[in-house]
Write a protein that holds these residues in place. Structure first.
Motif, mmCIF file in Angstrom:
data_model
loop_
_atom_site.group_PDB
_atom_site.id
_atom_site.type_symbol
_atom_site.label_atom_id
_atom_site.label_comp_id
_atom_site.label_asym_id
_atom_site.label_seq_id
_atom_site.Cartn_x
_atom_site.Cartn_y
_atom_site.Cartn_z
ATOM 1 N N ALA A 1 1.005 14.807 -13.583
ATOM 2 C CA ALA A 1 -0.185 15.320 -14.272
ATOM 3 C C ALA A 1 -0.356 16.805 -13.988
ATOM 4 O O ALA A 1 -0.693 17.579 -14.898
ATOM 5 C CB ALA A 1 -1.427 14.554 -13.825
ATOM 6 N N GLY A 2 -0.090 17.242 -12.756
ATOM 7 C CA GLY A 2 -0.195 18.659 -12.425
ATOM 8 C C GLY A 2 0.850 19.491 -13.144
ATOM 9 O O GLY A 2 0.587 20.591 -13.611
ATOM 10 N N ARG B 1 3.262 10.479 -7.309
ATOM 11 C CA ARG B 1 4.126 10.882 -8.425
ATOM 12 C C ARG B 1 3.315 11.102 -9.700
ATOM 13 O O ARG B 1 3.577 12.026 -10.461
ATOM 14 C CB ARG B 1 5.199 9.836 -8.662
ATOM 15 N N GLN B 2 2.323 10.244 -9.922
ATOM 16 C CA GLN B 2 1.475 10.403 -11.108
ATOM 17 C C GLN B 2 0.692 11.716 -11.031
ATOM 18 O O GLN B 2 0.557 12.417 -12.025
ATOM 19 C CB GLN B 2 0.518 9.223 -11.243
ATOM 20 N N SER C 1 0.812 -1.216 0.000
ATOM 21 C CA SER C 1 0.000 0.000 0.000
ATOM 22 C C SER C 1 0.848 1.269 0.000
ATOM 23 O O SER C 1 0.580 2.211 -0.746
ATOM 24 C CB SER C 1 -0.939 -0.010 1.209
ATOM 25 N N GLU C 2 1.904 1.308 0.841
ATOM 26 C CA GLU C 2 2.711 2.528 0.922
ATOM 27 C C GLU C 2 3.451 2.803 -0.395
ATOM 28 O O GLU C 2 3.631 3.955 -0.796
ATOM 29 C CB GLU C 2 3.677 2.483 2.107
ATOM 30 N N VAL C 3 3.845 1.772 -1.101
ATOM 31 C CA VAL C 3 4.491 1.942 -2.402
ATOM 32 C C VAL C 3 3.476 2.442 -3.419
ATOM 33 O O VAL C 3 3.743 3.363 -4.196
ATOM 34 C CB VAL C 3 5.145 0.620 -2.873
#
Length: 64
Positions: A59-60, A54-55, A45-47
């Motif tokens: 995208a931002g 990061r995605q 989950s943490e990964v």
């Protein structure tokens, strides 16, 4: 949430193509083995949360 009790060597099936096998129990730690098709990503989950972050950053940045 479904809560299951399993012993070492026993398997949990998720649909037709994903299995989770209990490999080892050592105190409060459980070692699991996951078998899934090549196209299915399996992460802790943490990964996975870091990947999503990061995605979102990427995208931002591309929306500027």
């Amino acid at each position: 949430m479904l809560v299951l009790s399993r012993a070492i060597g026993e398997i949990i099936s998720l649909g037709d193509q994903i299995t989770v096998r209990i490999l080892e129990v050592n105190g409060t730690q459980v070692k699991l083995g996951v078998e899934a098709p090549v196209g299915v990503n399996v992460h802790r989950s943490e990964v996975y949360q870091k990947i999503l972050g990061r995605q979102r950053q990427h995208a931002g940045a591309s929306n500027l």
